[in-house]
Design an enzyme around this catalytic site. Structure first.
Site, PDB file in Angstrom:
ATOM      1  N   HIS A  43       0.682  -1.171   0.206  1.00  0.00           N
ATOM      2  CA  HIS A  43      -0.018  -0.140  -0.084  1.00  0.00           C
ATOM      3  C   HIS A  43       0.525   1.275  -0.119  1.00  0.00           C
ATOM      4  O   HIS A  43       0.601   2.326   0.855  1.00  0.00           O
ATOM      5  CB  HIS A  43      -1.027  -0.206   1.077  1.00  0.00           C
ATOM      6  CG  HIS A  43      -1.554  -1.019   1.442  1.00  0.00           C
ATOM      7  ND1 HIS A  43      -3.199  -1.262   0.626  1.00  0.00           N
ATOM      8  CD2 HIS A  43      -2.508  -1.800   2.093  1.00  0.00           C
ATOM      9  CE1 HIS A  43      -4.085  -2.197   0.834  1.00  0.00           C
ATOM     10  NE2 HIS A  43      -3.079  -3.070   1.248  1.00  0.00           N
ATOM     11  N   GLU A 141      -5.999  -9.205   3.049  1.00  0.00           N
ATOM     12  CA  GLU A 141      -5.463  -9.518   4.217  1.00  0.00           C
ATOM     13  C   GLU A 141      -6.724 -10.778   4.900  1.00  0.00           C
ATOM     14  O   GLU A 141      -6.479 -12.074   4.995  1.00  0.00           O
ATOM     15  CB  GLU A 141      -4.356  -9.646   5.184  1.00  0.00           C
ATOM     16  CG  GLU A 141      -3.818 -10.389   6.685  1.00  0.00           C
ATOM     17  CD  GLU A 141      -3.392  -9.643   7.567  1.00  0.00           C
ATOM     18  OE1 GLU A 141      -2.532  -7.990   7.402  1.00  0.00           O
ATOM     19  OE2 GLU A 141      -3.184 -10.354   8.799  1.00  0.00           O
ATOM     20  N   THR A 178      -3.399  -8.993  11.237  1.00  0.00           N
ATOM     21  CA  THR A 178      -1.520  -8.729  11.671  1.00  0.00           C
ATOM     22  C   THR A 178      -1.211  -7.282  11.843  1.00  0.00           C
ATOM     23  O   THR A 178      -0.491  -7.251  12.961  1.00  0.00           O
ATOM     24  CB  THR A 178      -0.810  -9.286  10.835  1.00  0.00           C
ATOM     25  OG1 THR A 178      -1.270  -8.770   8.929  1.00  0.00           O
ATOM     26  CG2 THR A 178      -0.606 -10.246  10.504  1.00  0.00           C
ATOM     27  N   SER A 235      -3.144  -0.097   5.988  1.00  0.00           N
ATOM     28  CA  SER A 235      -4.514  -0.387   7.372  1.00  0.00           C
ATOM     29  C   SER A 235      -2.705  -0.208   8.796  1.00  0.00           C
ATOM     30  O   SER A 235      -3.418   0.192   9.012  1.00  0.00           O
ATOM     31  CB  SER A 235      -5.385  -1.239   7.613  1.00  0.00           C
ATOM     32  OG  SER A 235      -3.887  -2.854   7.407  1.00  0.00           O
ATOM     33  N   ASN A 236      -1.768  -0.432   8.501  1.00  0.00           N
ATOM     34  CA  ASN A 236      -1.532  -0.087   9.445  1.00  0.00           C
ATOM     35  C   ASN A 236      -0.570   0.728   9.538  1.00  0.00           C
ATOM     36  O   ASN A 236       0.011   1.932  10.624  1.00  0.00           O
ATOM     37  CB  ASN A 236       0.102  -1.455   9.301  1.00  0.00           C
ATOM     38  CG  ASN A 236       1.228  -1.071   8.247  1.00  0.00           C
ATOM     39  OD1 ASN A 236       1.822   0.208   8.732  1.00  0.00           O
ATOM     40  ND2 ASN A 236       1.169  -1.611   7.072  1.00  0.00           N
TER      41      ASN A 236
HETATM   42 FE1  F3S Z   1       4.395  -9.380   7.347  1.00  0.00          FE
HETATM   43 FE2  F3S Z   1       4.023  -8.114   9.665  1.00  0.00          FE
HETATM   44 FE3  F3S Z   1       4.750  -6.957   7.716  1.00  0.00          FE
HETATM   45  S1  F3S Z   1       2.069  -9.484   9.564  1.00  0.00           S
HETATM   46  S2  F3S Z   1       3.924  -7.679   5.712  1.00  0.00           S
HETATM   47  S3  F3S Z   1       5.777  -8.431   9.265  1.00  0.00           S
HETATM   48  S4  F3S Z   1       3.077  -6.127   8.955  1.00  0.00           S
END
Ligand code: F3S
Length: 652
Positions: A43, A141, A178, A235-236
């Site tokens: 993203h 996801e 996640t 989202s993160n």
């Molecule tokens: Fe994997 Fe965590 Fe990045 S799940 S893609 S390491 S944010």
């Protein structure tokens, strides 16, 4: 200014792995090979655009299979599954196609942390279970995760939405996206612990996410501007923004350096930077570099300004020329490219005009805007305070206006400075009304000052006392015998009356009060009466003044003699009877005697046979003894006069 970059900012393990994999594919690919990513690899619009420029196209799920079947030896195809992973059916279909077609390659970059969730869901779910994913149901996801479940599934972005679902107390399997926010995941666990007896929890929040959010949480508490860099679809990144903004309203989300607001940067002292997991390091570096340039230019400007301002600091007294006067502000050119601003109301009523030089007090200096807030009032206050301080030392008398009565005294405005006058120093008698002083101008001396607190205590009474003393000294210096005063009777004694001549008392002896004989001064005067007096004699050393009140002009004998002469007829009032005659008042305080032989033409046995006390009769003045101040009157003489007149008339 300081910039703090979060240690965890930027690519996470999973994203870095995916990006590096694709970059390697680009580098190593044979010319005819077409490379596709299923959805945007990450993203981040910059990374996606960069990959597109390198020939990597983005496929959506609905066109994926159509493209996959076009893979031939002449035109091989590589399809990259991004870190989010994809739906199980798609993965299985692609794998099957790749197994059957050597020209089709499928490179699975699903992050191992996501893969782990797929495995949990595949293993733990049953047709009767409910899979609950704490996360965004539309996120690729999450869609991928639920596709591995064997039973019912539900994805809940927030616990409020869980309340709306019915789970019938089935076996629940609870996992998290996640990148789910930690706080939300905690609430979710709490809810399902209370709601489902058979809930099974798998804390699947990625450790990278956890660390990143914790650091953003901490950093946002230490800085005054927090910049979160990342794609708005990420989202993160949004989770980081939410976490930081909870602590600091001054938190912004930007996708790259071009979105930086220089004013925001300039206004901050400590700036924190964090970035989403899909934000490449070069974008973070670019943002940091841009920030440094803004800071540097600001600091240069500030130092230039500081240089130009030289001695201009808050608290300074400066001189400048008035360049404009509006209804709200007066602008003053302070040279050195600094404009001073005085609130217009501070000059209301003054004669200042454009072009005049004015002195003012610097209350604020703005390095950024090149302006200085000035106050004229403050400078007046400084000048007036200086006068007050000097007067406290010299004893000089100052003048001020009583502005108000406060507890224990009054406030006196000496120019722009207000000083306190205790009630005992106002000159108002105890229990007197101090309100009468409000609005009056009073002279005072400064009794006490507190320089640190700019407070002073003054006395009006000392000045009044001094003035009275001076007036009394002058009174004695100019006092002369014969001088007349109009004074007030202050007190009475058996021997006279004391009269206030204006701070100095004199005494009028009882014999000086009236031409008539008095037994007590109270017969003619009372305390408080106004009395015209003249100085008969005085002793300046002993401070004694002898006053007179009665004068020759008020002497009854003088009044009588100036009015009447022997032969005149007066209307008199009988005031006393004696065996030898009757006394009658001719003018106040002057009586005449009508001898018994003069009471009537014929012989009288007793005066009372003819007159009574109180009778008013006409009588002729037949004699005046100036020396003894005695008057002889006759009623009989009036009859004889009539007879003589009658005889004269008969003879004619
Ligand atoms: Fe994997 Fe965590 Fe990045 S799940 S893609 S390491 S944010």
């Amino acid at each position: 200014m300081t910039i703090k970059v979060a240690r965890t900012a930027g690519f996470c393990f999973g994203v870095r792995r995916a990006v590096e994999t694709v970059e390697k594919l680009i580098t190593e690919k044979e010319p005819a090979r077409r490379i596709y990513t299923l959805g945007k690899l990450i993203h981040n619009p910059h990374v996606v655009a960069k990959l597109e420029n390198a020939g990597v196209a983005v496929l959506e799920e609905d066109t994926l299979l159509e493209v996959a079947v076009t893979a031939t030896e002449q035109s091989p195809v590589t399809i990259v599954i991004r870190a989010h992973g994809t739906l199980r059916p798609i993965m299985e279909r692609l794998s099957a196609m790749a197994a059957a077609n050597p020209s089709l390659a499928v490179v699975d970059c699903t992050c191992p942390f996501v893969k782990k969730i797929h495995n949990i869901v595949e293993k733990e779910t049953t047709p009767d279970s409910v899979l609950v994913v704490s996360g965004n149901p539309t996120h690729p996801e999450v869609r991928g995760i639920v596709s591995y479940a064997k039973g019912q599934t539900v994805a809940i972005p927030s616990i409020e939405e869980a309340n709306l679902c019915s789970f019938n107390n089935k076996n629940c399997l609870i996992v998290a996206q996640t990148t789910q926010k930690l706080a939300e995941w905690n609430k979710c666990q709490l809810f399902f612990k209370n709601y489902c007896t058979n809930a099974k929890f798998f804390d699947t929040i990625c450790i990278a996410t956890e660390n990143r959010q914790s650091e953003a949480d901490q950093l946002s508490k230490e800085v005054d501007l927090m910049v979160v860099i990342g794609g708005r679809e990420s989202s993160n990144t949004r989770a980081l923004y939410t976490v930081a903004r909870r602590n600091l309203a001054n938190t912004v989300l930007i996708e790259d350096a071009s979105e930086l607001d220089p004013d925001l940067v300039r206004g901050a002292q400590i700036i924190g930077i964090t970035a989403g997991a899909s934000t490449p390091g070069d974008i973070i570096e670019e943002v940091e570099k841009t920030m440094s340039e803004i800071i540097e230019s600001t600091e240069n400007f500030a130092s230039m300004l500081e240089g130009s301002l030289k001695t201009l600091n808050t608290g300074d007294i400066v001189k400048g020329v008035i360049t404009s006067i509006s209804s709200t502000e007066v602008h003053v050119d302070l040279s050195a490219n600094v404009t001073g601003i005085i609130p217009a109301e501070e000059l209301a009523g003054s004669d200042f005009k454009v072009g005049d030089e004015i002195e003012a007090f610097v209350v604020r200096v703005s390095d950024i805007e090149g302006v200085a807030g000035l106050s004229r009032k403050r400078i007046e206050r400084i000048g007036d305070w200086k006068k007050v301080v000097e007067a406290a030392e010299s004893g000089e008398i100052l003048e001020g206006k009583v502005t108000e009565v406060i507890k224990g005294g009054v406030m006196l405005a000496i120019g722009a400075v207000k000083v306190f006058v205790p009630a005992s120093q106002t000159g108002v008698p105890k229990d007197g009304d101090m309100k009468a002083l409000v609005g009056t101008t009073q002279k005072c001396t400064i009794m006490e000052i507190s320089e640190g607190r700019n407070r002073a205590v003054a006395s009006i009474k000392t000045v009044l006392r001094k003035e009275r003393k001076e007036a009394i000294a002058k009174f004695w210096e100019t006092l002369e015998v014969g001088q007349t005063f109009t004074g007030t009777v202050k007190s009475l004694t058996s021997y006279g009356a004391f009269v206030d001549l204006g701070g100095v008392d004199g005494m009028v002896h009882i014999t000086e009060l009236s031409w008539s004989r008095l037994k007590n001064p109270a017969e003619v005067v009372s305390v408080g009466d106004t009395l015209t007096v003249f100085v008969k004699s005085f002793d300046a050393e002993k401070k004694r003044i002898s006053l007179g009140h009665k004068t020759e002009a008020t002497n009854p004998w003088n009044i009588f003699t100036s009015t009447y002469a022997v032969g005149d007829v007066a209307s008199v009032k009988v005031v006393n009877l004696t065996p030898f005659g009757a006394f009658a008042e001719i003018v106040p305080e002057v009586d005449g005697l009508i001898h018994i032989s003069q009471l009537a033409e014929k012989r009288v046995g007793a005066p009372s046979d003819v007159v009574s006390v109180g009778d008013v009769v006409d009588a002729k003045i037949i004699g005046i003894d100036e020396e003894k101040q005695k008057v002889s009157l006759s009623i009989r003489a009036l009859t004889e006069d009539v007879e003589v007149e009658d005889e004269a008339e008969d003879a004619e």
